[in-house]
Design a protein around this motif. Sequence first.
Motif, short mmCIF file in Angstrom:
data_model
loop_
_atom_site.label_atom_id
_atom_site.label_comp_id
_atom_site.label_asym_id
_atom_site.label_seq_id
_atom_site.Cartn_x
_atom_site.Cartn_y
_atom_site.Cartn_z
N SER A 152 56.25 -0.49 28.76
CA SER A 152 57.16 -0.18 29.86
C SER A 152 58.06 -1.38 30.14
O SER A 152 57.72 -2.52 29.82
CB SER A 152 56.38 0.20 31.12
OG SER A 152 55.63 -0.89 31.60
N VAL A 153 59.21 -1.08 30.76
CA VAL A 153 60.14 -2.12 31.19
C VAL A 153 60.58 -1.81 32.62
O VAL A 153 60.64 -0.65 33.02
CB VAL A 153 61.38 -2.22 30.27
CG1 VAL A 153 61.01 -2.79 28.93
CG2 VAL A 153 62.06 -0.86 30.12
N GLU A 154 60.87 -2.86 33.36
CA GLU A 154 61.37 -2.71 34.72
C GLU A 154 62.90 -2.62 34.70
O GLU A 154 63.56 -3.30 33.91
CB GLU A 154 60.93 -3.90 35.58
CG GLU A 154 59.42 -4.07 35.68
CD GLU A 154 58.74 -2.87 36.31
OE1 GLU A 154 59.27 -2.37 37.32
OE2 GLU A 154 57.69 -2.45 35.79
N LEU A 155 63.44 -1.77 35.58
CA LEU A 155 64.88 -1.57 35.67
C LEU A 155 65.39 -1.95 37.05
O LEU A 155 64.65 -1.88 38.03
CB LEU A 155 65.24 -0.10 35.40
CG LEU A 155 64.76 0.52 34.09
CD1 LEU A 155 65.12 2.00 34.07
CD2 LEU A 155 65.36 -0.19 32.89
N THR A 156 66.65 -2.36 37.11
CA THR A 156 67.30 -2.49 38.41
C THR A 156 67.75 -1.10 38.87
O THR A 156 67.71 -0.14 38.10
CB THR A 156 68.52 -3.41 38.32
OG1 THR A 156 69.52 -2.78 37.50
CG2 THR A 156 68.16 -4.77 37.73
N ARG A 203 70.68 -1.54 26.62
CA ARG A 203 70.32 -1.70 25.20
C ARG A 203 69.21 -2.73 25.04
O ARG A 203 68.30 -2.56 24.22
CB ARG A 203 71.55 -2.11 24.40
CG ARG A 203 72.53 -0.97 24.16
CD ARG A 203 73.49 -1.30 23.01
NE ARG A 203 74.24 -0.12 22.64
CZ ARG A 203 75.52 0.08 22.91
NH1 ARG A 203 76.19 -0.84 23.58
NH2 ARG A 203 76.13 1.18 22.51
N LYS A 204 69.27 -3.80 25.82
CA LYS A 204 68.23 -4.82 25.75
C LYS A 204 66.89 -4.26 26.21
O LYS A 204 65.85 -4.52 25.58
CB LYS A 204 68.62 -6.02 26.63
CG LYS A 204 67.61 -7.14 26.60
CD LYS A 204 68.04 -8.31 27.49
CE LYS A 204 67.00 -9.41 27.48
NZ LYS A 204 67.36 -10.54 28.38
N ARG A 207 65.54 -2.05 23.54
CA ARG A 207 65.03 -2.86 22.43
C ARG A 207 63.61 -3.33 22.71
O ARG A 207 62.77 -3.40 21.81
CB ARG A 207 65.96 -4.06 22.22
CG ARG A 207 65.67 -4.85 20.94
CD ARG A 207 66.63 -6.03 20.78
NE ARG A 207 68.01 -5.58 20.87
CZ ARG A 207 68.89 -6.05 21.75
NH1 ARG A 207 68.52 -6.99 22.62
NH2 ARG A 207 70.12 -5.59 21.77
N GLU A 208 63.32 -3.63 23.98
CA GLU A 208 61.99 -4.12 24.35
C GLU A 208 60.91 -3.06 24.14
O GLU A 208 59.74 -3.39 24.00
CB GLU A 208 61.99 -4.58 25.81
CG GLU A 208 62.81 -5.85 26.04
CD GLU A 208 62.82 -6.25 27.51
OE1 GLU A 208 61.84 -5.93 28.22
OE2 GLU A 208 63.80 -6.87 27.96
N ILE A 209 61.32 -1.78 24.15
CA ILE A 209 60.33 -0.72 23.93
C ILE A 209 60.51 -0.05 22.56
O ILE A 209 60.10 1.08 22.34
CB ILE A 209 60.37 0.34 25.06
CG1 ILE A 209 61.76 0.96 25.19
CG2 ILE A 209 59.93 -0.28 26.38
CD1 ILE A 209 61.81 2.09 26.23
N GLY A 210 61.19 -0.77 21.65
CA GLY A 210 61.28 -0.31 20.27
C GLY A 210 62.30 0.77 20.01
O GLY A 210 62.15 1.56 19.08
N LEU A 215 70.99 4.00 21.67
CA LEU A 215 72.13 4.16 22.57
C LEU A 215 73.41 3.86 21.79
O LEU A 215 73.65 2.74 21.37
CB LEU A 215 72.00 3.22 23.77
CG LEU A 215 73.12 3.32 24.81
CD1 LEU A 215 73.33 4.75 25.29
CD2 LEU A 215 72.81 2.40 26.01
N GLU A 216 74.19 4.91 21.60
CA GLU A 216 75.37 4.81 20.74
C GLU A 216 76.65 4.90 21.56
O GLU A 216 76.76 5.71 22.48
CB GLU A 216 75.34 5.94 19.71
CG GLU A 216 76.49 5.95 18.74
CD GLU A 216 76.36 7.07 17.72
OE1 GLU A 216 77.20 7.98 17.71
OE2 GLU A 216 75.36 7.03 16.95
#
Length: 233
Positions: A152-156, A203-204, A207-210, A215-216
């Motif tokens: 998982s990643v945290e988002l603003t 995109r970053k 990338r952290e979750i593979g 995203l194009e």
Amino acid sequence: MFQVLIIEDDYKISAMLKGHMEKYGYKAATVDDFERVMEKFQEIQPHIVLLDVNLPKFDGFYWCRQIRSISTCPILFISARESEMDQVLALENGADDYIIKPFHYDVVMAKIRSHLRRAYGSYSAKAEERTVEAASLTLYPERLTLTRGDVSVELTQKELLLMEALMKKADRVVSRSRLLDMLWEDHHFIDDNTLNVYITRIRKKLREIGMEEQLETVRGAGYMLKLNGFEAT
């Protein structure tokens, strides 16, 4: 134990409210930096918010809208402004109640208990947490979290809005103008490069979750989150 957040710039009142609530077994926190209200909210994740109207920089109506955009927790205004219009504005901006100063602490506590029962206790609908799913991705708006499998990643808040729009239109183009409309009420004054910055951040995070290439950029049209055929974890 329920957590209360008090957003009140009269430090005497906020300290008295905090002390009174703690006496009745609640955890209470106050805001000291009124430019970082949402950071404080996200830090403590309160069950209920007490909010004044007259605050430095931005008023309580503004902060009510910001909180309501990421949370369904009860919001109670406590204000010396007693006009009907102020009460209407509070409710229309997402508040659940409006208490006029000077107030009786017993009334405040009774209202707090009532709203907590309705939101989390015997009167609550026990609603499930809202999620947005697309392929192997799950977005948790109330937590500002994006997950893929066990990662998982945290988002603003802005990243969350952007990600939700892309996931709901997965494998379809989402125009730049639509994204700008979602992120800013009046995007005519927003530098065109600002959206590019947020896309780079998304995109970053992907990338952290593979999901580095999902995203194009579609030239002249917008952006597409390509999930069709992407292998789930």
